[in-house]
Motif scaffolding. Structure first.
Motif: not given
Length: 310
Positions: A6, A8, A46, A62
């Motif tokens: 993951e 950002t 996202n 994201f």
């Protein structure tokens, strides 16, 4: 094995295409390989799967990557123990292995291999880039990490670098501040220039000259990201094999686009950045004395020097 990675999106990547962002942030896959991952539906943005690699990103987006059966590239596991006591472990890190899990690398990292070999938990105290060889320090408990970091300003770190060019005799220095490179298209690239936000000081001295190459000692007086590589380039002596701060930054872009090809290796002349963490002097947090650890010049750098026509 499935792993979810993951991220950002930082603000400085606002407006980037998805494939370009992935290739520049996570360089273990080439841009074309990331395009295939996107097309296979392995990237979500996202919370929604994205299959269009032309998708433009916004800072704060994201992103998650479903890494199904992630293949970890082979690494050089030939580390050597340099120093050990009840609290600290110092290892001679090979030049092709990450220190800790990141991106595609998890099991094939120095931290995970050491823990498996020794059957104990370890804590990296500082960092070395994946391609940098030499002294790396691990603590055997979290308290020792904290104690060591409190005195990190008193550490002395000395490196050896193989560089392009004939370096003159005598010591020299570079105290030019460092910041993001405003002239580069590569987000992660840094540069030394007046007005840059981070004060930096590196002391240099020529060790030997081998024709059009030199072996240089570099002593850090500050600890900025990529500091030695940036200052050597600023002095006109780029490190041999360095894709990002070497003879031409287009080599890095070629690596991002196509991966490590034989053609790229020919251009670089050396399979990694020829930078070696040679000596580390630090105050022991419990013994109250200075510990000195030395990692001899690695075989690949020795063989490169030995193969030069002088």
């Amino acid at each position: 094995m499935e792993r979810i990675i993951e991220s950002t999106v930082p603000g400085n990547f606002d407006g980037y295409r998805l494939d370009r962002y992935l290739a520049e942030r996570f360089t273990y896959l080439s841009r074309s390989a990331w395009q295939r991952e996107i097309g296979a539906g392995n990237i979500s943005l996202n919370g929604s799967v994205v299959v269009n690699y032309h998708k433009r990103l916004k800072g704060g987006d994201f992103m998650s990557f479903t890494g199904r059966d992630i293949y970890e590239p082979e690494v050089d596991r030939d580390y050597a123990l340099l120093y050990e006591d009840d609290d600290i472990l110092a290892v001679n890190k090979p030049g092709n292995i990450p220190v800790h899990p990141s991106g595609r690398f998890f099991h094939n990292t120095l931290l995970m291999i050491l823990q498996e070999d020794r059957g104990q938990s370890l804590f990296p105290v500082h960092r070395l880039d994946r391609e940098t060889s030499g002294v790396i320090l691990f603590a055997k408990n979290a308290e020792t990490v904290s104690l060591l970091n409190r005195k990190s300003d008193s550490w002395e770190k000395i490196y050896l670098a193989l560089v392009h060019g004939t370096v003159g005799e005598g010591p020299f220095m570079d105290n030019t501040p460092i910041g993001s490179d405003p002239r580069s298209h590569i987000q992660k690239r840094r540069a030394a220039y007046e007005g840059a936000p981070e004060e930096a000081l590196t002391l240099f001295e020529r060790i030997s000259v081998f024709g059009k190459y030199s072996l240089v000692q570099a002593t850090l007086r500050t600890g900025r990201q990529h500091q030695i590589r940036v200052h050597l380039l600023h002095q006109g002596y780029p490190i041999v094999g360095d894709k990002l701060y070497g003879l031409d930054e287009r080599y890095y872009l070629e690596f991002i686009e196509k991966g490590y090809t034989p053609e790229l290796l020919t251009k670089l002349g050396f399979p990694r950045s020829a930078l070696h963490a040679w000596k580390l002097h630090f105050p022991h947090p419990r013994m109250g004395k200075i510990i000195s650890v030395v990692a001899p010049l690695p075989r690949d750098m020795e063989e490169f020097i030995g193969g030069l026509e002088i």
